[in-house]
Design a protein around this motif. Structure first.
Motif, PDB file in Angstrom:
ATOM      1  N   TYR A 193       3.773 -45.482  -6.461  1.00 30.57           N
ATOM      2  CA  TYR A 193       2.570 -44.713  -6.791  1.00 30.57           C
ATOM      3  C   TYR A 193       1.849 -44.237  -5.532  1.00 30.57           C
ATOM      4  O   TYR A 193       1.782 -44.936  -4.524  1.00 30.57           O
ATOM      5  CB  TYR A 193       1.597 -45.556  -7.636  1.00 30.57           C
ATOM      6  N   LEU A 198      -4.973 -41.346  -4.734  1.00 31.20           N
ATOM      7  CA  LEU A 198      -5.928 -42.018  -5.610  1.00 31.20           C
ATOM      8  C   LEU A 198      -7.225 -42.337  -4.847  1.00 31.20           C
ATOM      9  O   LEU A 198      -8.330 -42.154  -5.370  1.00 31.20           O
ATOM     10  CB  LEU A 198      -5.304 -43.302  -6.167  1.00 31.20           C
ATOM     11  N   ASP A 443     -12.562 -34.987 -19.532  1.00 29.98           N
ATOM     12  CA  ASP A 443     -11.581 -35.233 -20.577  1.00 29.98           C
ATOM     13  C   ASP A 443     -11.626 -36.721 -20.970  1.00 29.98           C
ATOM     14  O   ASP A 443     -11.590 -37.593 -20.096  1.00 29.98           O
ATOM     15  CB  ASP A 443     -10.185 -34.874 -20.037  1.00 29.98           C
ATOM     16  N   PRO A 444     -11.711 -37.031 -22.274  1.00 29.02           N
ATOM     17  CA  PRO A 444     -11.851 -38.445 -22.688  1.00 29.02           C
ATOM     18  C   PRO A 444     -10.686 -39.325 -22.221  1.00 29.02           C
ATOM     19  O   PRO A 444     -10.908 -40.473 -21.813  1.00 29.02           O
ATOM     20  CB  PRO A 444     -11.888 -38.357 -24.219  1.00 29.02           C
ATOM     21  N   ALA A 445      -9.466 -38.807 -22.278  1.00 27.02           N
ATOM     22  CA  ALA A 445      -8.323 -39.621 -21.833  1.00 27.02           C
ATOM     23  C   ALA A 445      -8.415 -39.893 -20.334  1.00 27.02           C
ATOM     24  O   ALA A 445      -8.124 -40.996 -19.868  1.00 27.02           O
ATOM     25  CB  ALA A 445      -7.013 -38.917 -22.169  1.00 27.02           C
ATOM     26  N   LYS A 446      -8.839 -38.893 -19.582  1.00 24.76           N
ATOM     27  CA  LYS A 446      -9.005 -39.085 -18.135  1.00 24.76           C
ATOM     28  C   LYS A 446     -10.092 -40.124 -17.862  1.00 24.76           C
ATOM     29  O   LYS A 446      -9.916 -41.005 -17.019  1.00 24.76           O
ATOM     30  CB  LYS A 446      -9.362 -37.752 -17.465  1.00 24.76           C
ATOM     31  N   ALA A 449      -8.774 -43.532 -18.549  1.00 29.30           N
ATOM     32  CA  ALA A 449      -7.854 -43.960 -17.483  1.00 29.30           C
ATOM     33  C   ALA A 449      -8.627 -44.308 -16.212  1.00 29.30           C
ATOM     34  O   ALA A 449      -8.316 -45.282 -15.522  1.00 29.30           O
ATOM     35  CB  ALA A 449      -6.833 -42.857 -17.207  1.00 29.30           C
ATOM     36  N   ILE A 453      -8.491 -47.914 -14.320  1.00 25.91           N
ATOM     37  CA  ILE A 453      -8.089 -48.044 -12.913  1.00 25.91           C
ATOM     38  C   ILE A 453      -9.192 -48.728 -12.102  1.00 25.91           C
ATOM     39  O   ILE A 453      -8.932 -49.640 -11.304  1.00 25.91           O
ATOM     40  CB  ILE A 453      -7.759 -46.655 -12.321  1.00 25.91           C
TER      41      ILE A 453
ATOM     42  N   LEU B 174      -0.658 -40.472 -22.214  1.00 29.13           N
ATOM     43  CA  LEU B 174      -0.808 -41.766 -21.537  1.00 29.13           C
ATOM     44  C   LEU B 174      -0.169 -42.868 -22.387  1.00 29.13           C
ATOM     45  O   LEU B 174       0.160 -42.647 -23.556  1.00 29.13           O
ATOM     46  CB  LEU B 174      -2.295 -42.024 -21.267  1.00 29.13           C
ATOM     47  N   ASP B 176      -1.085 -45.264 -24.065  1.00 35.55           N
ATOM     48  CA  ASP B 176      -1.661 -45.638 -25.356  1.00 35.55           C
ATOM     49  C   ASP B 176      -1.589 -44.485 -26.364  1.00 35.55           C
ATOM     50  O   ASP B 176      -2.123 -44.589 -27.464  1.00 35.55           O
ATOM     51  CB  ASP B 176      -3.106 -46.113 -25.193  1.00 35.55           C
ATOM     52  N   GLN B 178      -2.904 -41.444 -25.919  1.00 35.56           N
ATOM     53  CA  GLN B 178      -3.922 -40.421 -25.679  1.00 35.56           C
ATOM     54  C   GLN B 178      -3.324 -39.231 -24.931  1.00 35.56           C
ATOM     55  O   GLN B 178      -2.559 -39.412 -23.989  1.00 35.56           O
ATOM     56  CB  GLN B 178      -5.054 -40.974 -24.815  1.00 35.56           C
ATOM     57  N   ILE B 179      -3.746 -38.033 -25.334  1.00 39.42           N
ATOM     58  CA  ILE B 179      -3.330 -36.828 -24.617  1.00 39.42           C
ATOM     59  C   ILE B 179      -4.375 -36.516 -23.550  1.00 39.42           C
ATOM     60  O   ILE B 179      -5.563 -36.377 -23.844  1.00 39.42           O
ATOM     61  CB  ILE B 179      -3.208 -35.628 -25.589  1.00 39.42           C
ATOM     62  N   TRP B 180      -3.916 -36.451 -22.324  1.00 38.11           N
ATOM     63  CA  TRP B 180      -4.813 -36.031 -21.238  1.00 38.11           C
ATOM     64  C   TRP B 180      -4.604 -34.535 -21.013  1.00 38.11           C
ATOM     65  O   TRP B 180      -3.525 -34.108 -20.645  1.00 38.11           O
ATOM     66  CB  TRP B 180      -4.510 -36.802 -19.953  1.00 38.11           C
ATOM     67  N   ASN B 181      -5.666 -33.773 -21.228  1.00 34.20           N
ATOM     68  CA  ASN B 181      -5.574 -32.349 -20.949  1.00 34.20           C
ATOM     69  C   ASN B 181      -6.136 -32.066 -19.560  1.00 34.20           C
ATOM     70  O   ASN B 181      -7.326 -31.845 -19.386  1.00 34.20           O
ATOM     71  CB  ASN B 181      -6.310 -31.528 -22.002  1.00 34.20           C
ATOM     72  N   LEU B 195      -5.750 -38.095 -11.406  1.00 30.03           N
ATOM     73  CA  LEU B 195      -4.659 -38.600 -12.255  1.00 30.03           C
ATOM     74  C   LEU B 195      -3.364 -37.828 -12.043  1.00 30.03           C
ATOM     75  O   LEU B 195      -2.272 -38.357 -12.186  1.00 30.03           O
ATOM     76  CB  LEU B 195      -5.023 -38.471 -13.738  1.00 30.03           C
ATOM     77  N   LEU B 206       3.848 -44.464 -16.018  1.00 25.18           N
ATOM     78  CA  LEU B 206       2.410 -44.476 -16.349  1.00 25.18           C
ATOM     79  C   LEU B 206       2.073 -43.469 -17.434  1.00 25.18           C
ATOM     80  O   LEU B 206       0.887 -43.256 -17.733  1.00 25.18           O
ATOM     81  CB  LEU B 206       1.580 -44.177 -15.092  1.00 25.18           C
TER      82      LEU B 206
END
Lengths: 471, 471
Positions: A193, A198, A443-446, A449, A453, B174, B176, B178-181, B195, B206
């Motif tokens: 990674y 990051l 973005d909610p998924a971001k 994540a 992290i 991701l 789980d 979830q779609i990360w846009n 990300l 990941l």
């Protein structure tokens, strides 16, 4: 996450493991930031000289659950460098870690500690006949560790990329005190990674950058500057495409200027020499840096001729010498000071996809007209899709007359940016000032994540608490 | 982490939520990989058409604790795409997600789904008169999602960077579900952790990349090719510096070739036209791509003259036409096939800092001489510090005679690389083949951060189990 204050007992434990002069009470300058929005509370200041000392400091802070605020040059514009509330933190200034560790001109690599001032990085590159292209207004006091932590942008992005694109490797101390030696000078290295990317842009919330291997570039042999009058923002974009087709990667800067900025300049700073008797509605400032035998003036004349033929530009000036180039750039660089003297109601550091710029400018004007009557100065790094979109009162009024509209203006501009697939923070980062924007627009998924992290790498939440992400 | 097999009950649950033809038993081609080191066990294969279907698959796999092996073109060289052991996995092939979603020539952006074949990405760029510079041997079958997941390198890295440098934004699912846009086309966007760069190079451990916004470039107006004879690897590096000073970013490729490779070619593929009657010990293949009015032959002649004057090159050929350029490249591109026919004992995809290359080559020879008598073919992307360092038996012997020395040779080469600050995997990644190398040579702080990130984002360990990192 409950943090503890950096109290006398904590200080005593640090003192036992560190040289005498590493710790002191933070003086006022570490508690201020350029915009004056945040004022840091009294804090313990650490001035380590080595990566090992940084590791010792972080390890103790992690053990004691004391918040750590990393501090570079203090020039950040989103409050990432001051903690205005919460338990008394440890401010960790990298200013003594200011060694140029190594330079490899044949590799185009410079290895520096995080506390080196950006202008000194540029000078060190220059001393071996190389270019370090990161360049921004605060370069005389900003430090490279902070530039990397915030992924600073500046005027060289179009050609050379953001800070993250200028970094080959990092050394950093992680939130548990471990030293990560990732100070590689490799151009290719696919072994797991990418921690480097990051930490870059994490604004000190995932660890402290202590040193970096930076990319250098050959200096362009000859440079040229032109100021071209375009018909519209759309024409500016078409001119950019044309310039890229003709000159490829040799375009170093491509800045959009609106008449409003020149008008403000005439009004507030009449000594600044203006290139046009009558300021054009839209103009573009172009810099080219050429290698080999190419003549910059000829290249710009060829570009002008083709752009004129295509109906994109109506007029233009090609700098005939360095003094004239400086004059052109002076207009661009003094526009923010003109703005400051006029006094904006609201300022925005936004980006949108390149082709959306004309629509953004048109719609932005319409949306603001529904809120009230304003003057808009829209200018900036159009080649990167990054605009400074600043809203001013009409002549005769002042910003206080519009205080009640400020929140509405900000939301309207940011909503429009979001709708167009843009960013509410193109180059300044999130810090403390834009954390609510990130929660709202991110973005909610971001976001989920990011929280995962953050919790994984900093389970006690000690690193720059309150900045960027809330766990 | 205990995983469950993709059994009939799991398949039935997936079937209930997906179109009929998404699931099938994996046929043999999904269980093979080019090097033949790993053979995948029988598996359930999913062929989703949309990001939502990918999300459904991953969500179910996460709920059921079933391992997911993302599958692009299957061309990876480190076994990242096959699971030879553990409970029966779900192979998730992106091949049906092969739409070009959007192209923005004025922005130099192309948005594609992950399953588009690399050659089709290049063709889509070409169709709008742009260049997508990622280029590698497997481009006719590799898919862009896999290229990004592995941060593929190839021949354009010197000028245009690795895969990660060619990507502006990603869409991904991701672990789980979830779609990360994050499919932004922005050049500047400082709003939280990156990300994109975390998923790029994570080799599917990941999450799964489902689409990408890619950077395009103007096509160089004219190109030129030269094959120059250099005195030594050190002279090759000095020639690179000189070329960079004269031609800046216009150097598109800079490849080192050793006599051994040309000798193998004469022996195994006598029909390949060799440019020199007597193969030189060291030569360099240079490509330039020029914008504007520059003449490539003149630029290469100027470079040759200066390099000759400086005592770096003794001889050389500048391609007079496209056919000759193709001949020069053909030599370079057929060297791996010559190697294959001779049969190496051990092959290495390594990188070292640029200036360490001469030392690496000298010490490598010394170290191997202590193990036994070998022929070494050392060649590759010297402009990136990336060498293919392949060890062969002497004439009259074959690789089987050296089986007992293979492990010793590999350790000796990798130890030397590590000692010189290099990488044991420059462009192929870690996959399953180099996981032990990563554990052995990796920085301990980095490894612990990698494990923390893996556990945080994929707590059930479903994503590409067994690849890259062991939690």
């Amino acid at each position: 996450m409950m943090l503890n204050p950096a109290d006398a007992a904590f200080r005593a434990r640090l003192s036992a493991d560190l040289p005498d002069d590493v710790l002191r009470d933070a003086d006022a300058r570490y508690l201020e930031e350029p915009r004056g929005v945040y004022v840091g509370q009294p804090a313990l200041l650490a001035l380590p000289r080595t990566t090992e000392e940084v590791s010792t400091l972080i390890r103790h802070a992690n053990d004691a659950r004391v918040g750590v605020v990393p501090y570079g040059g203090g020039t950040g514009l989103v409050g990432g460098q001051v903690a205005p509330d919460g338990p008394v933190p440890l401010i960790l200034s990298l200013e003594r870690m200011n060694k140029l560790r190594d330079v490899y001109p044949d590799e185009n690599v410079l290895v520096v500690e995080a506390g080196v001032i950006l202008a000194d990085v540029q000078a060190a590159a220059d001393a071996v006949d190389r270019l370090f292209p990161l360049s921004l207004a605060a370069e005389g006091s900003a430090r490279i560790g902070g530039n990397l932590s915030t992924n600073a942008g500046g005027t060289g992005v179009l050609r050379y990329g953001n800070s993250r694109d200028l970094c080959l490797g990092l050394e950093a101390v992680l939130p548990d005190g471990q030293i990560w030696n990732g100070l590689t000078r490799l151009r290719k290295n696919n072994t797991g990674y990418d921690l480097r990317h990051l930490l870059i842009g994490a604004e000190g919330t995932l660890g402290v950058i202590t040193a970096a291997a930076l990319k250098l570039f050959p200096k362009p042999a000859r440079t040229g500057t032109a100021l071209l009058v375009v018909n519209s923002p759309r024409a500016a974009l078409e001119l950019l495409s044309l310039a890229k087709a003709q000159l490829g990667e040799m375009i170093s800067a491509f800045e959009l200027i609106h008449r409003q900025g020149m008008d403000f300049l005439s009004q507030t700073l009449p000594d600044v020499r203006q290139p046009f008797a009558e300021p054009p509605e839209w103009s573009v400032l172009i810099d080219v840096g050429l290698s080999g035998e190419l003549d910059p003036s000829e290249a710009l004349e060829t570009l002008f001729a083709a752009a004129h033929e295509a109906g994109l530009v109506t007029d233009g000036l090609i700098a005939q010498n360095a003094a004239q180039a400086t004059d052109f750039w002076n207009v661009r660089e003094m526009i923010p000071e003109g703005n400051r003297q006029i006094g904006s109601i609201s300022s925005h550091d936004i980006s949108v996809p390149l082709s959306a710029i004309p629509d953004f400018i048109a719609k932005g004007g319409e949306i603001l007209a529904r809120i009230g009557e304003f003057r808009i100065n829209c200018f900036g790094h159009v080649g990167d899709g990054n605009l400074h979109y600043n809203v001013f009162p009409l002549k005769g009024k002042n910003r206080a007359d519009h205080d009640h509209q400020k929140a509405e203006i900000q939301a309207a501009v940011h909503d429009l940016v979001q709708e167009m697939g843009g960013s509410f923070s193109a180059e300044h980062g999130v810090g403390r000032m834009k954390r609510a924007d990130l929660e709202h627009y991110g973005d909610p998924a971001k976001l989920s994540a990011m929280r995962a992290i953050k919790s994984a790498l900093d389970p006690n939440g000690i690193m720059n608490p309150g900045a960027v992400v809330n766990v």
